[in-house]
Write a protein that holds these residues in place. Structure first.
Motif, PDB file in Angstrom:
ATOM      1  N   PRO A  50       0.796  -1.261   0.094  1.00 51.75           N
ATOM      2  CA  PRO A  50       0.006   0.180   0.032  1.00 51.75           C
ATOM      3  C   PRO A  50       0.871   1.404   0.091  1.00 51.75           C
ATOM      4  CG  PRO A  50      -0.812  -1.508   1.530  1.00 51.75           C
ATOM      5  CD  PRO A  50       0.661  -2.187   1.062  1.00 51.75           C
ATOM      6  N   ALA A  51       0.404   2.396  -0.756  1.00 53.18           N
ATOM      7  CA  ALA A  51       1.048   3.419  -0.911  1.00 53.18           C
ATOM      8  C   ALA A  51       0.625   4.725   0.155  1.00 53.18           C
ATOM      9  CB  ALA A  51       0.952   4.259  -2.070  1.00 53.18           C
ATOM     10  N   HIS A  52       1.702   5.294   0.494  1.00 49.11           N
ATOM     11  CA  HIS A  52       1.215   6.439   1.462  1.00 49.11           C
ATOM     12  C   HIS A  52       0.039   6.141   2.466  1.00 49.11           C
ATOM     13  CE1 HIS A  52      -1.583   7.304  -1.769  1.00 49.11           C
ATOM     14  NE2 HIS A  52      -0.787   7.609  -2.581  1.00 49.11           N
ATOM     15  N   ILE A  53       0.151   5.331   3.146  1.00 50.64           N
ATOM     16  CA  ILE A  53      -0.749   4.819   3.982  1.00 50.64           C
ATOM     17  C   ILE A  53      -0.868   6.249   5.317  1.00 50.64           C
ATOM     18  CG2 ILE A  53      -0.031   2.419   4.051  1.00 50.64           C
ATOM     19  CD1 ILE A  53       0.900   2.740   6.706  1.00 50.64           C
ATOM     20  N   ASP A  54      -0.158   7.050   5.351  1.00 49.96           N
ATOM     21  CA  ASP A  54      -0.291   8.170   6.273  1.00 49.96           C
ATOM     22  C   ASP A  54      -1.021   9.414   5.458  1.00 49.96           C
ATOM     23  OD1 ASP A  54       2.096   8.405   4.715  1.00 49.96           O
ATOM     24  OD2 ASP A  54       2.794   9.977   6.030  1.00 49.96           O
ATOM     25  N   ARG A  55      -1.453   9.391   4.515  1.00 54.25           N
ATOM     26  CA  ARG A  55      -2.332  10.510   3.641  1.00 54.25           C
ATOM     27  C   ARG A  55      -3.933  10.148   3.680  1.00 54.25           C
ATOM     28  NH1 ARG A  55       1.159  11.753  -1.498  1.00 54.25           N
ATOM     29  NH2 ARG A  55      -0.566  12.263  -2.242  1.00 54.25           N
TER      30      ARG A  55
END
Length: 245
Positions: free
Chosen positions: A153-158
């Protein structure tokens, strides 16, 4: 063992939301200025600028990785990386059957430029690349594996298109060996809030859509590279990513 600074999430001028100046050669040149050693090109739902990027990266002494940022049916962004350029292009062909083909409105979304290794225009992608495919988050690992790929998964903090923002948590299935953060400083918070992340490689990448978004060297892997070749370094990287830490 040697330290290799990386950015495994960059967009070229093929992505409609990326700047037209993000050509394969400009990305490779900026990566050199940033002190990066391993760089992945991950355009939205396409690997068609990866051949040009591999050619450009060779000139600049960058180790290239072919990939894409796949959009699932849930509108979750997933990084898909491939050890071999040919495998990435085969996956690109496989993906076409899963895309929803909406004509691209360049006046609204931007250009989708396909370039050669000299940054010369050789084509355009006529259908909008950033929209969702019909592939569920559960199905992505199964689809990527036959091509020798790694996905996470990409950029899970966005808040936009992150797996946590969409699902409300980090799921137990499907299982990923890695997860991507956009901001390193948020890592400790996310490891505390989502314990399932603790057995994963935390990849920190820029998701750069503009050359000025690319970051100076900070994040790295230590890899065994003897006897040295770019192919061996890429192989060692994938061996690391395929197995949980």
């Amino acid at each position: 063992m040697n330290r290799y600074y990386y950015d495994l999430h960059l967009h070229s001028c093929l992505s409609p939301c990326a700047d037209d100046d993000n050509t394969p050669n400009n990305i490779a040149g900026m990566a050199t200025l940033c002190g990066l050693n391993i760089v992945a090109l991950t355009d939205h739902n396409s690997a068609k600028n990866c051949p040009a990027f591999f050619e450009a990266a060779k000139r600049y002494g960058i180790i290239p990785v072919a990939g894409m940022e796949l959009t699932t049916s849930e509108d979750i962004h997933v990084i898909c990386l491939f050890e071999a350029l040919e495998a990435a292009l085969q996956f690109d062909s496989e993906l076409q059957a899963h895309r929803m083909l909406i004509p691209n409105r360049t006046d609204i979304f931007g250009n989708q430029l396909i370039l050669n290794g000299q940054d010369e225009l050789i084509g355009t992608e006529p259908h909008f690349l950033s929209n969702a495919t019909d592939i569920s988050i559960e199905a992505v690992p199964t689809l990527v594996k036959p091509f020798g790929g790694v996905c996470y998964p990409a950029h899970i903090d966005r808040p936009a298109n992150g797996i946590i923002s969409v699902l409300g948590t980090f799921p137990q299935t499907p299982y990923f060996t890695c997860a991507e953060m956009n901001r390193r400083e948020k890592t400790a918070e996310y490891l505390e809030r989502y314990p399932l992340l603790r057995d994963k490689h935390i990849i920190v990448s820029s998701d750069a859509h503009y050359l000025t978004d690319m970051r100076d060297k900070e994040n790295y892997f230590e890899l065994d590279d003897e006897p040295y070749s770019s192919t061996l370094v890429r192989q060692r990287l994938f061996e690391r990513l395929r197995v949980a830490p």
